[in-house]
Design a protein around this motif. Structure first.
Motif, mmCIF file in Angstrom:
data_model
loop_
_atom_site.group_PDB
_atom_site.id
_atom_site.type_symbol
_atom_site.label_atom_id
_atom_site.label_comp_id
_atom_site.label_asym_id
_atom_site.label_seq_id
_atom_site.Cartn_x
_atom_site.Cartn_y
_atom_site.Cartn_z
ATOM 1 N N GLU A 158 -7.513 -3.422 -7.671
ATOM 2 C CA GLU A 158 -6.570 -2.449 -8.222
ATOM 3 C C GLU A 158 -5.181 -2.644 -7.612
ATOM 4 O OE1 GLU A 158 -6.982 2.084 -9.703
ATOM 5 O OE2 GLU A 158 -7.315 1.801 -7.550
ATOM 6 N N LEU A 159 -5.139 -3.088 -6.354
ATOM 7 C CA LEU A 159 -3.847 -3.347 -5.725
ATOM 8 C C LEU A 159 -3.103 -4.455 -6.463
ATOM 9 C CD1 LEU A 159 -1.798 -2.838 -3.486
ATOM 10 C CD2 LEU A 159 -3.049 -4.476 -2.049
ATOM 11 N N ARG A 160 -3.820 -5.510 -6.885
ATOM 12 C CA ARG A 160 -3.156 -6.562 -7.654
ATOM 13 C C ARG A 160 -2.616 -6.003 -8.966
ATOM 14 N NH1 ARG A 160 -5.136 -12.701 -8.754
ATOM 15 N NH2 ARG A 160 -4.218 -12.849 -6.672
ATOM 16 N N THR A 161 -3.357 -5.144 -9.611
ATOM 17 C CA THR A 161 -2.863 -4.525 -10.848
ATOM 18 C C THR A 161 -1.543 -3.809 -10.601
ATOM 19 O OG1 THR A 161 -5.105 -4.228 -11.717
ATOM 20 C CG2 THR A 161 -3.375 -2.824 -12.645
ATOM 21 N N VAL A 162 -1.462 -3.113 -9.474
ATOM 22 C CA VAL A 162 -0.246 -2.364 -9.160
ATOM 23 C C VAL A 162 0.921 -3.311 -8.901
ATOM 24 C CG1 VAL A 162 0.843 -0.784 -7.523
ATOM 25 C CG2 VAL A 162 -1.512 -0.386 -8.260
ATOM 26 N N VAL A 163 0.756 -4.257 -7.982
ATOM 27 C CA VAL A 163 1.892 -5.077 -7.543
ATOM 28 C C VAL A 163 2.338 -6.079 -8.599
ATOM 29 C CG1 VAL A 163 1.350 -4.805 -5.106
ATOM 30 C CG2 VAL A 163 0.397 -6.754 -6.362
ATOM 31 N N THR A 164 1.507 -6.362 -9.585
ATOM 32 C CA THR A 164 1.921 -7.279 -10.651
ATOM 33 C C THR A 164 2.425 -6.535 -11.886
ATOM 34 O OG1 THR A 164 -0.355 -7.439 -11.491
ATOM 35 C CG2 THR A 164 0.357 -9.099 -9.887
ATOM 36 N N ASN A 165 2.539 -5.230 -11.787
ATOM 37 C CA ASN A 165 3.032 -4.451 -12.927
ATOM 38 C C ASN A 165 4.239 -3.588 -12.558
ATOM 39 O OD1 ASN A 165 1.306 -4.508 -15.626
ATOM 40 N ND2 ASN A 165 -0.089 -4.874 -13.906
ATOM 41 N N GLU B 120 11.803 7.127 -3.192
ATOM 42 C CA GLU B 120 12.319 8.406 -2.707
ATOM 43 C C GLU B 120 11.786 8.687 -1.308
ATOM 44 O OE1 GLU B 120 14.572 11.606 -2.386
ATOM 45 O OE2 GLU B 120 14.648 10.204 -4.082
ATOM 46 N N LYS B 121 10.525 8.386 -1.084
ATOM 47 C CA LYS B 121 9.926 8.599 0.238
ATOM 48 C C LYS B 121 10.604 7.728 1.290
ATOM 49 C CE LYS B 121 6.675 9.794 3.253
ATOM 50 N NZ LYS B 121 6.527 11.178 3.786
ATOM 51 N N LYS B 122 10.877 6.479 0.939
ATOM 52 C CA LYS B 122 11.464 5.536 1.886
ATOM 53 C C LYS B 122 12.990 5.597 1.925
ATOM 54 C CE LYS B 122 7.714 3.408 3.375
ATOM 55 N NZ LYS B 122 7.344 3.359 4.808
ATOM 56 N N LYS B 123 13.592 6.376 1.028
ATOM 57 C CA LYS B 123 15.054 6.493 0.953
ATOM 58 C C LYS B 123 15.706 5.116 0.787
ATOM 59 C CE LYS B 123 14.674 10.891 1.531
ATOM 60 N NZ LYS B 123 14.728 11.768 0.332
ATOM 61 N N HIS C 207 0.817 -1.214 0.000
ATOM 62 C CA HIS C 207 0.000 0.000 0.000
ATOM 63 C C HIS C 207 0.855 1.270 0.000
ATOM 64 C CE1 HIS C 207 -3.339 -2.727 0.913
ATOM 65 N NE2 HIS C 207 -4.132 -1.744 0.532
ATOM 66 N N ASP C 208 2.131 1.143 0.388
ATOM 67 C CA ASP C 208 3.014 2.306 0.302
ATOM 68 C C ASP C 208 3.152 2.765 -1.147
ATOM 69 O OD1 ASP C 208 3.484 2.252 3.039
ATOM 70 O OD2 ASP C 208 5.261 0.985 2.854
ATOM 71 N N VAL C 209 3.181 1.810 -2.078
ATOM 72 C CA VAL C 209 3.219 2.146 -3.506
ATOM 73 C C VAL C 209 1.826 2.524 -4.000
ATOM 74 C CG1 VAL C 209 3.802 1.318 -5.826
ATOM 75 C CG2 VAL C 209 5.164 0.575 -3.863
ATOM 76 N N TYR C 210 0.835 1.789 -3.535
ATOM 77 C CA TYR C 210 -0.537 2.006 -4.000
ATOM 78 C C TYR C 210 -1.007 3.428 -3.720
ATOM 79 C CZ TYR C 210 -5.553 1.100 -4.605
ATOM 80 O OH TYR C 210 -6.861 1.132 -5.017
ATOM 81 N N ARG C 211 -0.620 3.982 -2.579
ATOM 82 C CA ARG C 211 -1.025 5.351 -2.255
ATOM 83 C C ARG C 211 -0.501 6.340 -3.287
ATOM 84 N NH1 ARG C 211 -0.798 3.485 3.182
ATOM 85 N NH2 ARG C 211 1.472 3.641 3.241
ATOM 86 N N PHE C 212 0.742 6.140 -3.724
ATOM 87 C CA PHE C 212 1.287 7.024 -4.759
ATOM 88 C C PHE C 212 0.620 6.756 -6.112
ATOM 89 C CE2 PHE C 212 4.974 7.144 -1.779
ATOM 90 C CZ PHE C 212 5.016 8.520 -1.600
#
Length: 486
Positions: A297-304, A279-282, A220-225
């Motif tokens: 939608e989260l699956r779309t993000v993490v599989t791409n 960049e956020k997580k350095k 979700h750290d990526v999903y938020r962006f």
């Protein structure tokens, strides 16, 4: 269209200390000798600095008191590697307490000014100016008596010596590897792909044995962006992607198709989100695997992640699917050596021509591709959920090096290395990387020897032959390393 090279996100860095050693009794005996030796050491510092590292010159130590006085300065300088410049003969009291106490690599440098003395006009002064090797055996022997390994040594001449120059360059690259291993923040996201027992690793052991920190992150750290990426950002990233990849028509594999606009848009949007996330997580690298709820939608993000990750890997940010932290470190080592470092495993063997295909699905180091890499849309990712854009290419033709980092029964990391050749020829048009890897003495024997060393099924793949350099890195980390050879 020719390949484009992706620039590094961050410059490679290292700090190398140089101190010279000599014998105090010589200075009043031979006028001008000390100044000449200082000039020689200054020249070494210039040559080292030319390799893109910071150099701290600590001057010349000529007795035991000087060694004890130098010790806290070396410790305070946060050095990645030390060159001990053997400018002339020196007693080992100038070195003993340093090698006993310092835990970073020390390399003895014995580079004399002359290729040979002018014997007909020789003098004691000339000999002392070229006595660089004289006390090397004394120093290595004392290191062992101090309970340490004998330090590595560079032998040769200060000028016009390609062998010595190559070794100086090699140790500067090693320093860059060690610099980042000690400081890297490697993200861990999700879980190991179910049932891959060789992938499991204890994050604490990475700090214990490499020095890096494993940062726990969430999908979700990526999903938020991802949710906040704008249309202009997507358009710019899509244009960037198309500038690096070809998008050919499908060939023989029915699960491939020409890259679709939808898959390109998704890949671009995820790529933008990934860059904001790291960049956020350095972060300096990421190992990940997460499936997400079907059709979410989260699956779309993490599989791409594949396309964005490939761009990041080429920019010096190693990323591994299937949550392979060990290969992420292997890729970082290769990247800091500036030899690539692509995520790989063995694919089918060609017994007709005597090679094995080497590749993987997912992200790869596109800066070391042979020709322009390809993007294809896949209707499914084999063995994993999801569909979308995927990267296909083969590693640059020529010499290659493989590094697998495995774990022993005792919990220590082990480096398994090999060198081979990437050769010309077709690869399967499956939307994955594949390289024709030839190994000596022949493919069947090599693969049996490789698996006998207990590697994981993944490894990092780089260009050039660099197994000995990586073995030195393992030695400095006090880790076992084996080179699988003939």
């Amino acid at each position: 269209m020719q390949n484009r090279t992706i620039p590094r996100r961050k410059p490679l860095r290292a700090t190398i200390g140089i101190f010279g050693v000599g014998h105090y009794a010589y200075w009043p005996q031979f006028e001008g000798l000390l100044d000449e030796l200082k000039a020689k050491q200054s020249r070494l510092a210039q040559k080292v600095q030319a390799h893109g590292v910071e150099v701290i010159d600590f001057g010349i130590v000529d007795d035991a008191r000087g060694a004890y006085a130098l010790l806290p300065k070396l410790q305070a300088a946060e050095l990645d590697l030390i060159f001990c410049d053997m400018v002339t003969y020196a007693t080992s009291s100038t070195f003993g307490v340093i090698i006993k106490t310092i835990d970073i690599p020390i390399v003895l440098v014995a580079l004399q000014p002359l290729r040979a003395m002018d014997y007909s006009n020789a003098s004691t002064y000339m000999q002392l100016c070229n006595d660089d090797f004289c006390s090397v055996p004394e120093f290595t022997g004392v290191a062992i008596r101090m309970g340490k390994k004998a330090p590595d040594c560079i032998l040769g001449t200060l000028e016009n010596d390609p062998v010595a120059d190559a070794e100086l360059a090699e140790y500067c690259q090693i320093a860059k590897v060690l610099h980042d291993l000690k400081r890297a923040r490697i993200g861990q996201m999700g879980h190991v792909l179910e049932s891959m027992l060789d992938m499991h690793a204890d994050p604490t052991q990475f700090t214990a044995q490499f020095g890096c920190h494993i940062v726990q992150t969430e999908p979700h750290d990526v999903y938020r962006f991802y949710r906040d990426v704008t249309e202009p950002e997507i358009r710019i990233e899509a244009e960037k992607i198309l500038g690096f990849f070809d998008t050919p028509d499908p060939q023989s594999d029915p699960i491939t198709r020409k890259l679709t606009e939808e898959d390109l848009t998704t890949a671009a949007r995820v790529s933008v989100a990934l860059n904001k996330f790291i960049e956020k997580k350095k972060l300096d690298g990421l190992a990940y695997y997460y499936e997400g709820e079907p059709y979410s939608e989260l699956r779309t993000v993490v599989t791409n992640f594949i396309v964005g990750n490939s761009l990041l890997i080429a920019a010096g940010f190693p990323m591994c699917g299937e949550l392979d932290l060990k290969t992420c470190i292997a890729m970082l080592i290769m990247d800091r050596l500036d030899i690539g470092g692509s995520f790989a495993e063995f694919h089918p063997i060609d017994f007709n021509e005597g090679f094995v295909l080497i590749g993987h699905d997912g992200p790869h180091h596109i800066n070391i591709a042979e020709g322009r890499p390809v993007l294809r849309s896949l209707l499914k990712y084999h063995g994993k959920p999801g569909a979308g854009a995927s990267v296909e290419f083969k590693i640059r033709e020529g010499p290659i090096t493989m590094l697998s980092i495995s774990s022993t029964y005792e919990g220590k990391f082990k480096f398994v290395l090999a060198e081979g050749e990437s050769v010309q020829g077709p690869i399967p048009p499956t939307g994955n990387t594949n390289t024709r890897g030839f190994f000596k003495p022949e493919v069947r024997t090599f693969l049996k020897r490789w698996v006998a060393e207990g590697p994981t099924h993944h490894f990092a793949l780089g260009i050039g032959h660099h197994a000995e350099t990586i073995r030195k890195i393992a030695n400095y980390l006090d880790l076992e390393a084996v080179i699988v050879s003939e």
